[in-house]
Enzyme design. Structure first.
Site, PDB file in Angstrom:
ATOM      1  N   LEU A  12      24.539  14.866  27.077  1.00 42.31           N
ATOM      2  CA  LEU A  12      25.256  13.934  27.950  1.00 42.31           C
ATOM      3  C   LEU A  12      26.766  14.104  27.796  1.00 42.31           C
ATOM      4  CD1 LEU A  12      24.355  11.788  30.021  1.00 42.31           C
ATOM      5  CD2 LEU A  12      24.962  10.070  28.342  1.00 42.31           C
ATOM      6  N   ASP A  54      19.499  11.505  23.165  1.00 42.35           N
ATOM      7  CA  ASP A  54      18.938  11.789  21.843  1.00 42.35           C
ATOM      8  C   ASP A  54      20.107  12.040  20.896  1.00 42.35           C
ATOM      9  OD1 ASP A  54      17.295  12.459  19.756  1.00 42.35           O
ATOM     10  OD2 ASP A  54      16.488  14.271  20.641  1.00 42.35           O
ATOM     11  N   SER A  55      20.498  13.300  20.704  1.00 47.20           N
ATOM     12  CA  SER A  55      21.676  13.537  19.865  1.00 47.20           C
ATOM     13  C   SER A  55      22.966  13.142  20.593  1.00 47.20           C
ATOM     14  CB  SER A  55      21.764  15.018  19.484  1.00 47.20           C
ATOM     15  OG  SER A  55      22.131  15.789  20.607  1.00 47.20           O
ATOM     16  N   GLY A 113      14.969  16.929  33.725  1.00 48.04           N
ATOM     17  CA  GLY A 113      14.424  15.702  33.151  1.00 48.04           C
ATOM     18  C   GLY A 113      14.721  14.448  33.940  1.00 48.04           C
TER      19      GLY A 113
HETATM   20  P1  IMP Z   1      20.479  15.472  23.312  1.00 48.25           P
HETATM   21  O1  IMP Z   1      21.459  16.504  23.748  1.00 48.25           O
HETATM   22  O2  IMP Z   1      19.975  15.675  21.915  1.00 48.25           O
HETATM   23  O3  IMP Z   1      20.897  14.048  23.577  1.00 48.25           O
HETATM   24  O4  IMP Z   1      19.170  15.739  24.103  1.00 48.25           O
HETATM   25  C1  IMP Z   1      19.009  15.398  25.377  1.00 48.25           C
HETATM   26  C2  IMP Z   1      17.974  16.283  26.023  1.00 48.25           C
HETATM   27  O5  IMP Z   1      16.930  16.707  25.126  1.00 48.25           O
HETATM   28  C3  IMP Z   1      17.318  15.465  27.077  1.00 48.25           C
HETATM   29  O6  IMP Z   1      17.985  15.602  28.299  1.00 48.25           O
HETATM   30  C4  IMP Z   1      15.910  16.002  27.082  1.00 48.25           C
HETATM   31  O7  IMP Z   1      15.842  17.101  27.979  1.00 48.25           O
HETATM   32  C5  IMP Z   1      15.660  16.516  25.692  1.00 48.25           C
HETATM   33  N1  IMP Z   1      14.906  15.543  24.882  1.00 48.25           N
HETATM   34  C6  IMP Z   1      15.375  14.808  23.847  1.00 48.25           C
HETATM   35  N2  IMP Z   1      14.421  14.013  23.348  1.00 48.25           N
HETATM   36  C7  IMP Z   1      13.314  14.241  24.101  1.00 48.25           C
HETATM   37  C8  IMP Z   1      11.979  13.698  24.082  1.00 48.25           C
HETATM   38  O8  IMP Z   1      11.598  12.827  23.287  1.00 48.25           O
HETATM   39  N3  IMP Z   1      11.125  14.195  25.032  1.00 48.25           N
HETATM   40  C9  IMP Z   1      11.484  15.138  25.943  1.00 48.25           C
HETATM   41  N4  IMP Z   1      12.721  15.658  25.991  1.00 48.25           N
HETATM   42  C10 IMP Z   1      13.626  15.212  25.080  1.00 48.25           C
HETATM   43 MG    MG Z   2      16.928  17.278  29.821  1.00 47.50          MG
END
Ligand code: IMP
Ligand code: MG
Length: 187
Positions: free
Chosen positions: A117, A112-113, A53
């Site tokens: 990260l 996102d969550s 991404g």
């Molecule tokens: P987290 O672990 O929930 O913070 O998600 C992070 C990962 O989920 C990112 O690196 C993205 O690969 C994916 N992701 C979260 N939201 C989106 C979105 O709106 N579009 C595309 N990928 C997303």
């Molecule tokens: Mg990603």
């Protein structure tokens, strides 16, 4: 990847309204690169991107950083059912550059969550960098599951699923030069 609602059966996904166009993103990247240059001086700096991404954001960012740089990539995989917040995160590719005793900038596409990260940050922190900063292109405004705040944030967005500029839906739309909302037709 996470969707708030499962798509309607037979529906087709496509990029809808453009939320951030190419010019808007480029102008913001100029500012972010300026901040990073101020914070890290002339380097050296190891820039570590989260595959896949981060690939466009990172390539645009490093070309604005005339410092002594090393580039590496990590890949994180999370186990969710696609509609609920993702579960535990596993790092499935290891690093090619050594980060020990170096200033490091971890780059990802979107917060996102926060679980991804956080896992990537812990992975790098265990390798004892001299300093560890994080940059994301996008941050969604919603409650985090992991308590993490990136040092550099391109844009804050409402909690909706977006594609383009590196971000995909089921492997598609990463190459788009803008960030758009994902929409569903038919079904
Ligand atoms: P987290 O672990 O929930 O913070 O998600 C992070 C990962 O989920 C990112 O690196 C993205 O690969 C994916 N992701 C979260 N939201 C989106 C979105 O709106 N579009 C595309 N990928 C997303
Ligand atoms: Mg990603």
């Amino acid at each position: 990847m996470r969707l708030d609602r499962p798509p309607p059966a037979g529906a087709a996904a496509r990029p809808g309204k453009i939320l951030l166009d190419e010019k808007t993103i480029a102008a913001r990247l100029d500012q972010l690169a300026g901040e990073i240059r101020r914070d890290f001086g002339g380097g050296p700096l190891a820039v570590i991107g989260a595959m896949c991404g981060a690939f466009i954001f990172m390539s645009e960012l490093v070309r604005r950083l005339p410092l002594e740089l090393e580039i590496g990539f990590l890949r994180a995989q999370s186990y969710g059912d696609g509609t609920a917040p993702a579960g535990p995160v596993r790092i499935i590719e290891s690093l090619e550059v050594s980060v020990a005793n170096k200033p490091v900038l971890l780059v990802d596409d979107i917060l996102d969550s926060g679980l991804t990260l956080r896992a990537l940050k812990e992975y790098l922190a265990a390798r004892r960098p001299a300093r560890l900063a994080t940059a994301v292109l996008l941050e969604k405004s919603r409650p985090r599951l992991a308590d993490i705040q990136p040092d550099y944030v391109g844009f804050r967005l409402e909690d909706r699923f977006v594609v383009g500029y590196g971000l995909d839906f089921a492997g598609r739309f990463r190459h788009l030069p803008y960030v758009a909302e994902l929409v569903w037709d038919g079904g």
